[in-house]
Design an enzyme around this catalytic site. Sequence first.
Site, PDB file in Angstrom:
ATOM      1  N   GLY A  11       0.901  -1.136  -0.093  1.00 43.94           N
ATOM      2  CA  GLY A  11       0.082   0.098   0.001  1.00 43.94           C
ATOM      3  C   GLY A  11       0.949   1.320  -0.033  1.00 43.94           C
ATOM      4  O   GLY A  11       1.862   1.329   0.624  1.00 43.94           O
ATOM      5  N   ARG A  72       0.487  -5.206  -5.968  1.00 38.68           N
ATOM      6  CA  ARG A  72       0.500  -6.565  -5.268  1.00 38.68           C
ATOM      7  C   ARG A  72       1.306  -7.557  -6.633  1.00 38.68           C
ATOM      8  O   ARG A  72       1.119  -7.463  -7.509  1.00 38.68           O
ATOM      9  CB  ARG A  72      -0.625  -6.932  -4.856  1.00 38.68           C
ATOM     10  CG  ARG A  72      -1.432  -6.064  -3.825  1.00 38.68           C
ATOM     11  CD  ARG A  72      -0.743  -5.703  -2.457  1.00 38.68           C
ATOM     12  NE  ARG A  72      -1.690  -5.007  -1.908  1.00 38.68           N
ATOM     13  CZ  ARG A  72      -1.305  -4.551  -0.793  1.00 38.68           C
ATOM     14  NH1 ARG A  72      -0.102  -4.878  -0.236  1.00 38.68           N
ATOM     15  NH2 ARG A  72      -1.976  -3.432  -0.248  1.00 38.68           N
ATOM     16  N   ASP A 103       4.903  -4.927   5.768  1.00 36.87           N
ATOM     17  CA  ASP A 103       5.036  -6.237   6.134  1.00 36.87           C
ATOM     18  C   ASP A 103       5.421  -6.899   5.106  1.00 36.87           C
ATOM     19  O   ASP A 103       6.476  -8.009   4.831  1.00 36.87           O
ATOM     20  CB  ASP A 103       4.245  -6.807   7.073  1.00 36.87           C
ATOM     21  CG  ASP A 103       4.356  -8.099   7.611  1.00 36.87           C
ATOM     22  OD1 ASP A 103       3.705  -9.243   6.820  1.00 36.87           O
ATOM     23  OD2 ASP A 103       4.956  -8.461   8.323  1.00 36.87           O
ATOM     24  N   THR A 125       4.344   2.719   5.626  1.00 42.61           N
ATOM     25  CA  THR A 125       2.762   2.150   5.732  1.00 42.61           C
ATOM     26  C   THR A 125       2.310   3.215   6.776  1.00 42.61           C
ATOM     27  O   THR A 125       2.935   3.520   7.569  1.00 42.61           O
ATOM     28  CB  THR A 125       2.873   0.893   6.258  1.00 42.61           C
ATOM     29  OG1 THR A 125       1.456   0.481   6.562  1.00 42.61           O
ATOM     30  CG2 THR A 125       3.769   0.480   7.367  1.00 42.61           C
ATOM     31  N   ASP A 127       0.041   2.112   8.470  1.00 42.79           N
ATOM     32  CA  ASP A 127      -0.255   1.275   9.507  1.00 42.79           C
ATOM     33  C   ASP A 127       0.361   1.339  11.076  1.00 42.79           C
ATOM     34  O   ASP A 127       0.002   1.082  12.083  1.00 42.79           O
ATOM     35  CB  ASP A 127      -0.677  -0.076   9.235  1.00 42.79           C
ATOM     36  CG  ASP A 127      -1.602  -0.166   8.045  1.00 42.79           C
ATOM     37  OD1 ASP A 127      -2.405   0.526   7.876  1.00 42.79           O
ATOM     38  OD2 ASP A 127      -1.234  -1.177   7.255  1.00 42.79           O
ATOM     39  N   ASP A 129       2.921  -0.536  11.918  1.00 41.65           N
ATOM     40  CA  ASP A 129       2.702  -2.000  12.453  1.00 41.65           C
ATOM     41  C   ASP A 129       3.911  -2.564  12.165  1.00 41.65           C
ATOM     42  O   ASP A 129       3.939  -3.696  12.251  1.00 41.65           O
ATOM     43  CB  ASP A 129       1.536  -2.798  11.963  1.00 41.65           C
ATOM     44  CG  ASP A 129       1.527  -2.987  10.511  1.00 41.65           C
ATOM     45  OD1 ASP A 129       2.521  -2.017   9.643  1.00 41.65           O
ATOM     46  OD2 ASP A 129       1.026  -3.722   9.826  1.00 41.65           O
ATOM     47  N   ARG A 171      -5.292  -1.885   9.386  1.00 45.28           N
ATOM     48  CA  ARG A 171      -5.107  -3.336   9.090  1.00 45.28           C
ATOM     49  C   ARG A 171      -5.159  -3.946  10.391  1.00 45.28           C
ATOM     50  O   ARG A 171      -6.489  -3.753  10.876  1.00 45.28           O
ATOM     51  CB  ARG A 171      -3.963  -3.785   8.224  1.00 45.28           C
ATOM     52  CG  ARG A 171      -3.901  -4.848   7.740  1.00 45.28           C
ATOM     53  CD  ARG A 171      -2.697  -5.328   6.890  1.00 45.28           C
ATOM     54  NE  ARG A 171      -1.440  -5.455   7.760  1.00 45.28           N
ATOM     55  CZ  ARG A 171      -0.297  -6.184   7.294  1.00 45.28           C
ATOM     56  NH1 ARG A 171      -0.340  -6.628   5.968  1.00 45.28           N
ATOM     57  NH2 ARG A 171       0.487  -6.016   7.956  1.00 45.28           N
TER      58      ARG A 171
END
Length: 319
Positions: A11, A72, A103, A125, A127, A129, A171
């Site tokens: 993303g 992707r 990730d 990202t 996120d 994360d 996410r």
Amino acid sequence: MKKIGVLTSGGDSPGMNAAIRAVVRKAIFHGLEVYGIYGGYSGLITGEIKKLEIGSVGDIIHRGGTMLHTARCEEFKTEAGQKKAIEQLNKFGIEGLVVIGGDGSYRGAQKLTEHGFPTIGVPGTIDNDIPGTDFTIGFDTALNTIIDAIDKIRDTATSHERTYVVEVMGRDAGDLALCAGLSGGAESIIIPEAPYEMEQIVSRLKRGHQRGKKHSIIIVAEGVGSGIEIGKKIQEETSLETRVTVLGHIQRGGSPTAADRVLASRLGAKAVELLLEGQAGRTVGIENNKLVHHDINEILQVKHSIDNEMYKLSQELSI
């Protein structure tokens, strides 16, 4: 090392362009040639590779998204796909690669390293994360986008005396929801990392209503489930007029904040330094405002966690 490549994968996030710019200009400053891989790992497999000059990354530091585009790629998850990618890198004489992403992008970088190709991961990202760094590129911009939306929604919530449920991205991580809820003054924050009971949320809303509070904001992380369904339950159990806003991909776009531009510039440059030092299979990050790097295998084994003290504070301030 005389030639390196850079790609963005997964993303998009605001600040990726600033990171690309840093990689290109840092490398050229040290006498390296830099090649941009367009379309992520998919473009790497098909050879969508172009040499980048200083001017190639001019006037992009303020732009959201990624000039190298992203996609992707299921084929890259296979050993055959990974070998095709390395063949393309060898074809162009590229000796090291900087991968900017989350990730999944890191796992791709890990595979290239296992095949003997020097690769450095840069955390890009919204996120937040990725272990091994306090912040990821794009998180601050996305957070400010959410806060801007919450402030506007609160105006309407106040005017119509309604309860609003706002679903945010992230996410499986609750960092965006937690920070947005705390800085936006939300009455409840629902995140994947902490169990919640609808009874407690309903009770808090009812208490507020009884003391004269006419509006409320509930933040829901997408990793918990549907904000729409949670909104329905809240209205059913409180009888308070409830509306739901799903912010969606608006959170991933926009001009990066100064914080993200600085972070991306520092991390992108650090990735080039590591390649020049002969490092491989590393990830760069920032901890306590200091640049750090870690073994990518170790980072991918660490489970993401939230700041529990911050979550506790959010509950204490939303009484």
